[in-house]
Design a protein around this motif. Structure first.
Motif, PDB file in Angstrom:
ATOM      1  N   SER A 183       0.835  -1.202   0.000  1.00 44.24           N
ATOM      2  CA  SER A 183       0.000   0.000   0.000  1.00 44.24           C
ATOM      3  C   SER A 183       0.871   1.255   0.000  1.00 44.24           C
ATOM      4  O   SER A 183       1.907   1.295   0.670  1.00 44.24           O
ATOM      5  CB  SER A 183      -0.876  -0.017   1.259  1.00 44.24           C
ATOM      6  OG  SER A 183      -1.325   1.272   1.557  1.00 44.24           O
ATOM      7  N   LEU A 185       0.300   3.862   1.453  1.00 44.75           N
ATOM      8  CA  LEU A 185       0.164   4.554   2.747  1.00 44.75           C
ATOM      9  C   LEU A 185       1.011   3.937   3.851  1.00 44.75           C
ATOM     10  O   LEU A 185       1.416   4.607   4.784  1.00 44.75           O
ATOM     11  CB  LEU A 185      -1.299   4.498   3.210  1.00 44.75           C
ATOM     12  CG  LEU A 185      -2.278   5.380   2.480  1.00 44.75           C
ATOM     13  CD1 LEU A 185      -3.676   5.119   2.979  1.00 44.75           C
ATOM     14  CD2 LEU A 185      -1.907   6.835   2.668  1.00 44.75           C
ATOM     15  N   GLY A 186       1.208   2.628   3.777  1.00 44.50           N
ATOM     16  CA  GLY A 186       1.912   1.962   4.869  1.00 44.50           C
ATOM     17  C   GLY A 186       2.605   0.727   4.374  1.00 44.50           C
ATOM     18  O   GLY A 186       3.067   0.683   3.232  1.00 44.50           O
ATOM     19  N   LEU A 187       2.663  -0.270   5.209  1.00 46.03           N
ATOM     20  CA  LEU A 187       3.375  -1.491   4.826  1.00 46.03           C
ATOM     21  C   LEU A 187       2.419  -2.639   4.536  1.00 46.03           C
ATOM     22  O   LEU A 187       2.856  -3.772   4.370  1.00 46.03           O
ATOM     23  CB  LEU A 187       4.351  -1.886   5.942  1.00 46.03           C
ATOM     24  CG  LEU A 187       5.471  -0.879   6.202  1.00 46.03           C
ATOM     25  CD1 LEU A 187       6.285  -1.283   7.419  1.00 46.03           C
ATOM     26  CD2 LEU A 187       6.385  -0.780   4.979  1.00 46.03           C
ATOM     27  N   GLU A 188       1.143  -2.341   4.494  1.00 43.54           N
ATOM     28  CA  GLU A 188       0.154  -3.407   4.273  1.00 43.54           C
ATOM     29  C   GLU A 188       0.327  -4.033   2.887  1.00 43.54           C
ATOM     30  O   GLU A 188       0.423  -3.319   1.885  1.00 43.54           O
ATOM     31  CB  GLU A 188      -1.253  -2.801   4.401  1.00 43.54           C
ATOM     32  CG  GLU A 188      -2.386  -3.809   4.342  1.00 43.54           C
ATOM     33  CD  GLU A 188      -2.437  -4.739   5.545  1.00 43.54           C
ATOM     34  OE1 GLU A 188      -1.967  -4.343   6.629  1.00 43.54           O
ATOM     35  OE2 GLU A 188      -2.915  -5.880   5.394  1.00 43.54           O
TER      36      GLU A 188
ATOM     37  N   PHE B  30      -7.588  -5.433   5.677  1.00 47.01           N
ATOM     38  CA  PHE B  30      -6.750  -4.231   5.569  1.00 47.01           C
ATOM     39  C   PHE B  30      -7.185  -3.184   6.586  1.00 47.01           C
ATOM     40  O   PHE B  30      -8.382  -3.066   6.882  1.00 47.01           O
ATOM     41  CB  PHE B  30      -6.851  -3.603   4.163  1.00 47.01           C
ATOM     42  CG  PHE B  30      -6.570  -4.541   3.022  1.00 47.01           C
ATOM     43  CD1 PHE B  30      -5.773  -5.673   3.198  1.00 47.01           C
ATOM     44  CD2 PHE B  30      -7.089  -4.295   1.756  1.00 47.01           C
ATOM     45  CE1 PHE B  30      -5.524  -6.542   2.147  1.00 47.01           C
ATOM     46  CE2 PHE B  30      -6.842  -5.156   0.702  1.00 47.01           C
ATOM     47  CZ  PHE B  30      -6.070  -6.287   0.903  1.00 47.01           C
ATOM     48  N   PRO B  31      -6.208  -2.377   7.101  1.00 46.76           N
ATOM     49  CA  PRO B  31      -6.591  -1.228   7.917  1.00 46.76           C
ATOM     50  C   PRO B  31      -7.504  -0.313   7.091  1.00 46.76           C
ATOM     51  O   PRO B  31      -7.381  -0.264   5.858  1.00 46.76           O
ATOM     52  CB  PRO B  31      -5.263  -0.530   8.217  1.00 46.76           C
ATOM     53  CG  PRO B  31      -4.221  -1.551   7.950  1.00 46.76           C
ATOM     54  CD  PRO B  31      -4.761  -2.478   6.924  1.00 46.76           C
ATOM     55  N   GLU B  33      -7.772   2.900   6.264  1.00 52.16           N
ATOM     56  CA  GLU B  33      -7.224   3.860   5.285  1.00 52.16           C
ATOM     57  C   GLU B  33      -6.691   3.131   4.047  1.00 52.16           C
ATOM     58  O   GLU B  33      -6.824   3.609   2.927  1.00 52.16           O
ATOM     59  CB  GLU B  33      -6.084   4.697   5.881  1.00 52.16           C
ATOM     60  CG  GLU B  33      -6.511   5.693   6.942  1.00 52.16           C
ATOM     61  CD  GLU B  33      -6.733   5.037   8.288  1.00 52.16           C
ATOM     62  OE1 GLU B  33      -6.335   3.848   8.444  1.00 52.16           O
ATOM     63  OE2 GLU B  33      -7.321   5.668   9.180  1.00 52.16           O
ATOM     64  N   GLU B  34      -6.077   1.965   4.294  1.00 53.29           N
ATOM     65  CA  GLU B  34      -5.464   1.241   3.170  1.00 53.29           C
ATOM     66  C   GLU B  34      -6.473   0.363   2.423  1.00 53.29           C
ATOM     67  O   GLU B  34      -6.172  -0.169   1.361  1.00 53.29           O
ATOM     68  CB  GLU B  34      -4.286   0.419   3.685  1.00 53.29           C
ATOM     69  CG  GLU B  34      -3.184   1.326   4.174  1.00 53.29           C
ATOM     70  CD  GLU B  34      -2.088   0.601   4.928  1.00 53.29           C
ATOM     71  OE1 GLU B  34      -1.288  -0.049   4.269  1.00 53.29           O
ATOM     72  OE2 GLU B  34      -2.040   0.708   6.160  1.00 53.29           O
TER      73      GLU B  34
END
Lengths: 493, 169
Positions: A183, A185-188, B30-31, B33-34
């Motif tokens: 992602s 935005l992050g590490l997902e 998924f969180p 936002e993601e």
């Protein structure tokens, strides 16, 4: 300004600068025409080799490769339905059908003339108004970038084939494909099935190569003879092609302005602007498109090259590259001690103008090479496809491995080739899928940024005049047609 | 009355299933936002595919807006030979499946020994399948090999090496 322009012109005319310009255009055309290699990779490879050059010569060489590459991408798009660059994807829509009708040279001539005119308008406009445009570009915020990408994707409603709802479904798939991988935005890790090969996501150039070039080769396998199914006359097609382009001044000017406008927005670039220009041509002309309409080729090609001028604005003004090619150009500028920023439009304006003027001259070279040499390549469409298929497949598959040295890209090309074939056979819009795949990344990062700024409120999209104007534009694209029809029905009784 | 299902319906069904699975994963794994954008994208797929599958039940206004389309506005992304009145000879459809198999095999061999060395194998196999004469075998092989060789020569991409074997040029 006039003094800086004079100084810029004298820089170009002195020394070897013109030679580097010509070399850059030639290299760009060749690299742009090879699917998978593309302009940015070629520029990146050549970047270290520019070290011994003078700063301006190096930047002019790189910028000329970028300009030539944008034109060169359309050559393979017209001849074999394989867009060499993402910017040339929209060229396939009418350019390749022209080749199928035996009008490859004519399409290539339109492409050369429209590209040149688009380049002239783009760069000329840039020289005149770059200081003002710089101020306008500064007004754009994340929500506006998102809305510009949304305008691009809403072009599905104008250019998707068949029922609208099928185009929307395929566009959704295109957007979903861009979410594969880590992602932004992050590490997902999203939809990676636990494999590291998917951590970097799917490459949209690989998706393009598969959907256009490989699926077309599978289709050609069921035929015999050349790509061209009409009578091909090499010499007689060039003058009508020139006339086709020159007789569409309104389309060319409008598309060029779209190119410079969208190109000036950081992160946008020719992959969005060309589809917007094509959609606008479809909307405003009332003619049939997609079966080899010269207006379609002229609109995309004029826009394509004028976007180069537009994309220089954020690169030079703020050091924000609009895409991979301008990122390499930015690297070259930094490598040669040219720091992007307001001073390039103030104290160093002569340097900036020398680069813009070089690109202006570069368009003459594109015209000359395009008309004298490239139109002759149209003969390729006469060669029996059974000889073309293996060469295109080799270039497409090995070229896709060159993108990131990732086997996922090769698998993507192969899978998208098969998938694209079945989509087309059943009238599902491949273009909608391409639009989603090209614009998804830009949309997601700007949507998230905008929502973070507004604490999750969607009011941010109507919070400023610019955002309201863009939101209104989206509504007009979506509902403008039905409203217009309803009004004309009511008025007509 | 028995309704006939077409390839269109099958493709829409695949879109519906893939979209639903992607939406479920985005929602549960998924969180927030993601997951927002994947949920929007997969939601669009599910919604549009469902509308297509349920098109017979749509009210007239919605049907005409979403399902019907103006022929004059239609974009033929590729010219169909049958429709433009030309005389393309069509060969057997199985030839296409063989090409898909051949290109899949090319990728497989390239993974093992590198694209550079797999290319002559692919082009020769293709040439045998399409009954090339010796001259065409040589010419097409030479063109294809030169293209990949130039990739190997001018870049640092290990296109001349595979998982099992390779030879640096």
């Amino acid at each position: 300004m006039i003094g800086a322009l004079n100084e810029g012109i004298s820089i170009i005319l002195a020394g070897d600068t013109l030679l580097w310009l010509a070399l850059g255009i030639m290299i760009g055309i060749v690299l742009g025409a090879i699917p998978g290699v593309g302009t940015s990779l070629g520029m990146a490879i050549l970047l270290p080799l520019t070290a011994p050059l003078e700063g301006q010569d190096a930047i002019i060489l790189l910028a000329a490769i970028y300009l030539g590459g944008n034109y060169g991408g359309s050559v393979a798009a017209i001849l074999i339905n394989a867009p060499g660059t993402a910017a040339a994807a929209a060229t396939t829509l009418d350019g390749y059908p022209m080749s199928r009708k035996g009008e490859a040279s004519r399409a290539l001539a339109i492409s050369a003339v429209a590209s040149t005119l688009g380049g002239f308008i783009g760069i000329g406009f840039l020289i005149l108004i770059s200081p003002i445009v710089t101020r306008i570009v500064l007004q754009f915020r994340s929500q506006d970038y998102f809305l510009v990408a949304l305008v691009g994707i809403l072009m599905i409603t104008l250019i998707a084939r068949g029922p609208l709802i099928k185009g929307v479904a395929v566009g959704g798939l295109g957007l979903l494909l861009t979410t594969v991988g880590t992602s932004p935005l992050g590490l997902e890790q999203r939809y990676t099935f636990g494999t590291v090969y998917l951590f970097d996501g799917l490459n949209f150039v690989a998706i393009l190569i598969g959907l256009f070039a490989v699926s077309e080769m599978y289709k050609l396998m069921t035929e015999s003879g050349g790509i061209s199914k009409g009578e091909f006359e090499l010499g007689n097609e060039i003058v009508p092609g020139i006339r086709d382009a020159l007789s569409r001044p309104k389309t060319i000017v409008k598309s060029s302005l779209i190119g410079i406008g969208v190109g000036a927005i950081p992160g946008a670039g020719a992959s969005i602007s060309t589809f917007i220009a094509y959609g606008e041509a479809v909307r405003s002309s009332g003619e049939e498109f997609g079966g080899g309409n010269p207006t379609g080729v002229a609109a995309v090609e004029a826009c394509n090259n004028s976007t180069v001028g537009g994309s220089m604005i954020p690169t030079f003004s703020f050091g924000i590259p609009g895409g991979a090619a301008t990122a390499v150009l930015l690297g070259g500028m930094l490598m040669h001690g040219l720091v992007p920023g307001p001073q390039l439009f103030d104290a160093d304006l002569h340097v900036t103008y020398s680069i813009f003027f070089a690109l202006f001259l570069g368009n003459f070279l594109i015209l000359a090479v395009g008309l004298l040499a490239i139109t002759r390549v149209g003969i390729v469409t006469q060669i029996d496809t059974k000889y073309i298929i293996p060469v295109v497949l080799v270039v497409a598959l090995s070229g896709s491995y060159m993108l990131r040295t990732n086997w996922v890209d090769v698998a993507t090309v192969l899978f998208m080739g098969i998938f694209g074939y079945y989509l087309r056979e059943n009238d599902w819009s491949v273009i909608a899928l391409v639009l989603g795949a090209v614009l998804g990344g830009l949309m997601e990062s700007n949507l998230n940024r905008a929502l973070q700024l507004s604490d999750g409120s969607f009011d941010i999209f109507v919070s400023r005049p610019l955002s309201i104007a863009l939101t209104l534009m989206c509504f007009l694209i979506l509902f403008g047609g039905p409203i217009k029809r309803k009004i004309s029905e009511t008025v007509g009784g | 009355m028995v309704r006939e299902y077409s390839n269109d319906d099958l493709i829409a069904l695949v879109f519906l299933v893939v979209g639903a699975l992607a939406f479920y994963e985005a929602y549960t794994e998924f969180p927030y936002e993601e997951g927002v954008f994947p949920m929007i994208a997969s939601g669009i797929m599910v919604f549009a595919a469902a509308i297509w599958l349920l098109r017979s039940f749509l009210p007239g206004v919605i049907y005409s807006a979403l399902i019907e389309f103006e022929e004059s506005r239609e974009i033929d992304e590729l010219v169909d030979d049958a429709s433009d009145g030309t005389e393309a000879e069509t060969e057997e459809q199985p030839a296409m499946y063989k090409l898909i198999l051949l290109s899949g095999g090319y990728v497989g061999v390239a993974y093992l020994i590198g694209f550079l060395w797999a290319t002559p194998v692919f082009v020769t196999a293709y040439g045998l399948f399409r009954k090339f004469d010796l001259k065409n075998h040589v010419v097409i092989n030479a063109i294809a090999f030169l293209v990949v060789f130039s990739f190997a020569f001018f870049t640092t991409v290990p296109i001349d090496q595979g998982a099992l074997w390779g030879y640096r040029v």
